[in-house]
Write a protein that holds these residues in place. Structure first.
Motif, PDB file in Angstrom:
ATOM      1  N   SER A 140       2.034  -8.349   0.680  1.00 27.43           N
ATOM      2  CA  SER A 140       0.889  -7.756   1.388  1.00 27.43           C
ATOM      3  C   SER A 140       1.294  -6.361   1.871  1.00 27.43           C
ATOM      4  CB  SER A 140       0.498  -8.631   2.580  1.00 27.43           C
ATOM      5  OG  SER A 140       1.630  -8.862   3.397  1.00 27.43           O
ATOM      6  N   LEU A 141       0.298  -5.499   2.120  1.00 25.37           N
ATOM      7  CA  LEU A 141       0.587  -4.109   2.494  1.00 25.37           C
ATOM      8  C   LEU A 141      -0.341  -3.642   3.611  1.00 25.37           C
ATOM      9  CD1 LEU A 141       1.862  -1.237   1.933  1.00 25.37           C
ATOM     10  CD2 LEU A 141       0.024  -0.902   0.255  1.00 25.37           C
ATOM     11  N   LEU A 142       0.231  -2.988   4.617  1.00 21.47           N
ATOM     12  CA  LEU A 142      -0.557  -2.296   5.641  1.00 21.47           C
ATOM     13  C   LEU A 142      -0.222  -0.810   5.590  1.00 21.47           C
ATOM     14  CD1 LEU A 142      -2.355  -2.081   8.178  1.00 21.47           C
ATOM     15  CD2 LEU A 142      -0.344  -2.656   9.557  1.00 21.47           C
ATOM     16  N   ASP A 143      -1.253   0.040   5.498  1.00 19.91           N
ATOM     17  CA  ASP A 143      -1.095   1.495   5.479  1.00 19.91           C
ATOM     18  C   ASP A 143      -1.626   2.030   6.816  1.00 19.91           C
ATOM     19  OD1 ASP A 143      -1.239   4.230   4.985  1.00 19.91           O
ATOM     20  OD2 ASP A 143      -2.891   4.068   3.532  1.00 19.91           O
ATOM     21  N   VAL A 144      -0.737   2.528   7.638  1.00 14.20           N
ATOM     22  CA  VAL A 144      -1.135   3.008   8.981  1.00 14.20           C
ATOM     23  C   VAL A 144      -1.272   4.528   8.945  1.00 14.20           C
ATOM     24  CG1 VAL A 144      -0.509   3.063  11.435  1.00 14.20           C
ATOM     25  CG2 VAL A 144       0.072   1.067  10.043  1.00 14.20           C
ATOM     26  N   PRO A 197      -2.769  -9.048   0.167  1.00 17.55           N
ATOM     27  CA  PRO A 197      -3.905  -8.163   0.381  1.00 17.55           C
ATOM     28  C   PRO A 197      -3.420  -6.796   0.862  1.00 17.55           C
ATOM     29  CG  PRO A 197      -3.634  -9.638   2.245  1.00 17.55           C
ATOM     30  CD  PRO A 197      -2.591 -10.038   1.234  1.00 17.55           C
ATOM     31  N   VAL A 198      -4.321  -5.813   0.839  1.00 20.48           N
ATOM     32  CA  VAL A 198      -4.000  -4.476   1.338  1.00 20.48           C
ATOM     33  C   VAL A 198      -4.981  -4.136   2.461  1.00 20.48           C
ATOM     34  CG1 VAL A 198      -3.774  -2.027   0.799  1.00 20.48           C
ATOM     35  CG2 VAL A 198      -3.176  -3.730  -0.929  1.00 20.48           C
ATOM     36  N   MET A 199      -4.435  -3.723   3.599  1.00 22.94           N
ATOM     37  CA  MET A 199      -5.286  -3.253   4.701  1.00 22.94           C
ATOM     38  C   MET A 199      -4.823  -1.856   5.106  1.00 22.94           C
ATOM     39  SD  MET A 199      -5.923  -6.626   6.944  1.00 22.94           S
ATOM     40  CE  MET A 199      -6.088  -8.211   6.136  1.00 22.94           C
ATOM     41  N   ALA A 200      -5.751  -1.077   5.664  1.00 24.59           N
ATOM     42  CA  ALA A 200      -5.422   0.303   6.023  1.00 24.59           C
ATOM     43  C   ALA A 200      -6.193   0.675   7.272  1.00 24.59           C
ATOM     44  CB  ALA A 200      -5.794   1.236   4.875  1.00 24.59           C
ATOM     45  N   VAL A 201      -5.583   1.538   8.096  1.00 23.23           N
ATOM     46  CA  VAL A 201      -6.222   1.916   9.354  1.00 23.23           C
ATOM     47  C   VAL A 201      -6.035   3.405   9.607  1.00 23.23           C
ATOM     48  CG1 VAL A 201      -4.154   1.330  10.744  1.00 23.23           C
ATOM     49  CG2 VAL A 201      -6.407   1.283  11.812  1.00 23.23           C
ATOM     50  N   MET A 240     -11.069   1.142  11.375  1.00 23.47           N
ATOM     51  CA  MET A 240     -11.081   2.344  12.213  1.00 23.47           C
ATOM     52  C   MET A 240     -10.313   1.997  13.493  1.00 23.47           C
ATOM     53  SD  MET A 240     -12.121   5.201  13.352  1.00 23.47           S
ATOM     54  CE  MET A 240     -12.033   5.765  15.042  1.00 23.47           C
ATOM     55  N   GLY A 241      -9.316   2.793  13.859  1.00 23.52           N
ATOM     56  CA  GLY A 241      -8.569   2.523  15.083  1.00 23.52           C
ATOM     57  C   GLY A 241      -7.082   2.712  14.869  1.00 23.52           C
ATOM     58  N   THR A 242      -6.289   1.863  15.532  1.00 33.01           N
ATOM     59  CA  THR A 242      -4.840   1.962  15.407  1.00 33.01           C
ATOM     60  C   THR A 242      -4.315   0.642  14.829  1.00 33.01           C
ATOM     61  OG1 THR A 242      -4.490   1.100  17.611  1.00 33.01           O
ATOM     62  CG2 THR A 242      -4.740   3.483  17.423  1.00 33.01           C
ATOM     63  N   ALA A 243      -2.987   0.584  14.608  1.00 33.81           N
ATOM     64  CA  ALA A 243      -2.402  -0.607  13.981  1.00 33.81           C
ATOM     65  C   ALA A 243      -2.768  -1.884  14.749  1.00 33.81           C
ATOM     66  CB  ALA A 243      -0.890  -0.434  13.898  1.00 33.81           C
ATOM     67  N   GLU A 244      -2.946  -1.751  16.070  1.00 36.39           N
ATOM     68  CA  GLU A 244      -3.311  -2.933  16.877  1.00 36.39           C
ATOM     69  C   GLU A 244      -4.623  -3.564  16.437  1.00 36.39           C
ATOM     70  OE1 GLU A 244      -2.109  -2.218  21.437  1.00 36.39           O
ATOM     71  OE2 GLU A 244      -2.766  -0.441  20.344  1.00 36.39           O
ATOM     72  N   ASN A 245      -5.498  -2.759  15.835  1.00 32.22           N
ATOM     73  CA  ASN A 245      -6.814  -3.263  15.439  1.00 32.22           C
ATOM     74  C   ASN A 245      -6.805  -4.033  14.116  1.00 32.22           C
ATOM     75  OD1 ASN A 245      -7.548  -0.230  16.768  1.00 32.22           O
ATOM     76  ND2 ASN A 245      -8.543  -2.016  17.617  1.00 32.22           N
ATOM     77  N   VAL A 246      -5.632  -4.085  13.466  1.00 37.92           N
ATOM     78  CA  VAL A 246      -5.558  -4.782  12.172  1.00 37.92           C
ATOM     79  C   VAL A 246      -4.941  -6.159  12.401  1.00 37.92           C
ATOM     80  CG1 VAL A 246      -4.690  -4.669   9.808  1.00 37.92           C
ATOM     81  CG2 VAL A 246      -5.157  -2.559  11.074  1.00 37.92           C
ATOM     82  N   PRO A 247      -5.613  -7.223  11.924  1.00 36.42           N
ATOM     83  CA  PRO A 247      -5.074  -8.563  12.160  1.00 36.42           C
ATOM     84  C   PRO A 247      -3.891  -8.883  11.238  1.00 36.42           C
ATOM     85  CG  PRO A 247      -7.100  -8.681  10.855  1.00 36.42           C
ATOM     86  CD  PRO A 247      -6.895  -7.235  11.191  1.00 36.42           C
ATOM     87  N   GLY A 248      -2.963  -9.685  11.745  1.00 36.37           N
ATOM     88  CA  GLY A 248      -1.913 -10.243  10.895  1.00 36.37           C
ATOM     89  C   GLY A 248      -0.641  -9.419  10.819  1.00 36.37           C
ATOM     90  N   PHE A 259       2.560  -8.158   7.842  1.00 39.39           N
ATOM     91  CA  PHE A 259       2.573  -7.753   6.435  1.00 39.39           C
ATOM     92  C   PHE A 259       3.998  -7.729   5.887  1.00 39.39           C
ATOM     93  CE2 PHE A 259      -1.214  -6.363   8.411  1.00 39.39           C
ATOM     94  CZ  PHE A 259      -2.198  -6.448   7.448  1.00 39.39           C
ATOM     95  N   ALA A 260       4.108  -7.992   4.584  1.00 37.74           N
ATOM     96  CA  ALA A 260       5.420  -7.926   3.928  1.00 37.74           C
ATOM     97  C   ALA A 260       5.897  -6.476   3.860  1.00 37.74           C
ATOM     98  CB  ALA A 260       5.318  -8.506   2.517  1.00 37.74           C
TER      99      ALA A 260
END
Ligand SMILES: C[S@@+](CC[C@H](N)C(=O)[O-])C[C@H]1O[C@@H](n2cnc3c(N)ncnc32)[C@H](O)[C@@H]1O
Length: 304
Positions: free
Chosen positions: A170-174, A192-196, A223-231, A233-234
């Motif tokens: 999984s990927l988070l793009d901050v 999954p991929v999430m981005a903020v 929209m927001g900061t990393a805190e607004n993204v649930p979960g 990530f690898a």
């Protein structure tokens, strides 16, 4: 008024184009100043020889921009112990002119082994194994031409190429900007991929870019900061600069799974040890340090 001509800001009506400000600075700090100005003003910048060119909205009076811009530039120079002469050169460019110039400099770009970033207005015939990302960056940061974006894309490609276990990481793009890292990540196989991003305009542009890349339709933008993204990530990537990376360290560390990877980018060489120490104290070990021009990406792994 002919397209392509630039005028002193006293001679034109506001609202139909862009104020152009050429800020002189020593060549060695042009990249750093450009990044600071792009982040603070959320506008287009171009690094030139011994100057940074800034395109500012003409919906605001030039005198309003002048006051705040020159204060920021003066503080930037003072923080580095450099003299500041205060000689910003202002002009005005029509919309069409600015767009044409912006587009001229943005050609299909190969990054790493497989990725090709191609603007909507250029045609590109893919070669075997190419992963093609179509982009219209608008005013958001992230065309692939900046060293920091390239460092992140190359790192993501390497992480994916060496990922040995199923399922896909999984990927988070901050700080997604144009969405370039999240969308490229999805095309490379992250799921999954999430981005903020904390800039609403950037999220709008990123979502428009998602429509141009149907294979990245599963990316979720927040929209927001990393805190607004649930979960958790690898893999988490953040191309934001040292200040925000220090400020958000606790939150960002919480977003990485145990054993997961963290790519911190937008650092200058002299900022690396302070930022690295901060994340080491939060349970991360440094894996790699990659540099392009003055910019560094620090790759870390969450120990626990
Ligand atoms: C340097 S750009 C990076 C864009 C893109 N990820 C790339 O690599 O080209 C940084 C982005 O981070 C966003 N940003 C800055 N501080 C942030 C924060 N605290 N939380 C979320 N986004 C932030 C800015 O709005 C900007 O779009």
């Amino acid at each position: 008024m002919k397209s392509g001509e630039c005028f002193s800001f006293k001679e034109v009506n506001v609202g139909k184009g862009w104020w152009m400000a050429d800020v002189p600075c020593p060549e060695s700090v042009c990249d750093e100043l450009a990044a600071v100005l792009a982040d603070l003003f959320g506008v287009g910048v171009q690094v030139q020889d011994n100057a940074v060119r800034l395109y500012l909205s003409a919906e605001k009076a030039a005198s309003d921009w002048k006051t705040v811009l020159e204060k920021v530039v003066e503080n930037f120079h003072a923080s580095l112990g450099l003299p500041w002469a205060g000689a910003v050169n202002y002009g005005f460019c029509e919309d069409a002119d600015w767009n044409a110039r912006w587009k001229e400099g943005f050609k299909p770009l190969r990054v790493g082994r497989r990725l090709v970033i191609t603007p909507t207005w250029e045609s590109y015939t893919p070669q075997a194994h190419d992963v093609v990302l179509t982009l219209d960056p608008g005013m958001a940061f992230g065309t692939g031409h900046h060293e920091t974006t390239r460092l992140c894309l190359e790192w993501l490609e390497d992480v994916m190429a060496t990922w040995s276990s199923a399922p896909a990481p999984s990927l988070l793009d901050v700080g997604t900007g144009s969405g370039i890292l999240a969308l490229a990540g999805a095309l490379l196989g992250f799921r999954p991929v999430m981005a903020v991003d904390n800039d609403a305009d950037a999220i709008e542009i990123a979502q428009k870019n998602q429509i141009l890349n149907p294979k990245a339709a599963s990316v979720q933008f927040f929209m927001g900061t990393a805190e607004n993204v649930p979960g958790r990530f690898a893999v988490v990537v953040a191309n934001i600069q040292a200040g925000p990376l220090m400020a958000m360290a606790d939150v960002l560390a919480q977003k990485v799974e145990p054993g997961g990877r963290l790519g911190l980018c937008g650092l200058l060489e002299e900022q690396v040890s302070e930022v690295t120490r901060r994340y080491e104290a939060l349970g991360f070990g440094k894996e790699r340090h990659r540099q392009a021009g003055p910019w560094v990406l620090v790759a870390m792994r969450c120990r626990a």
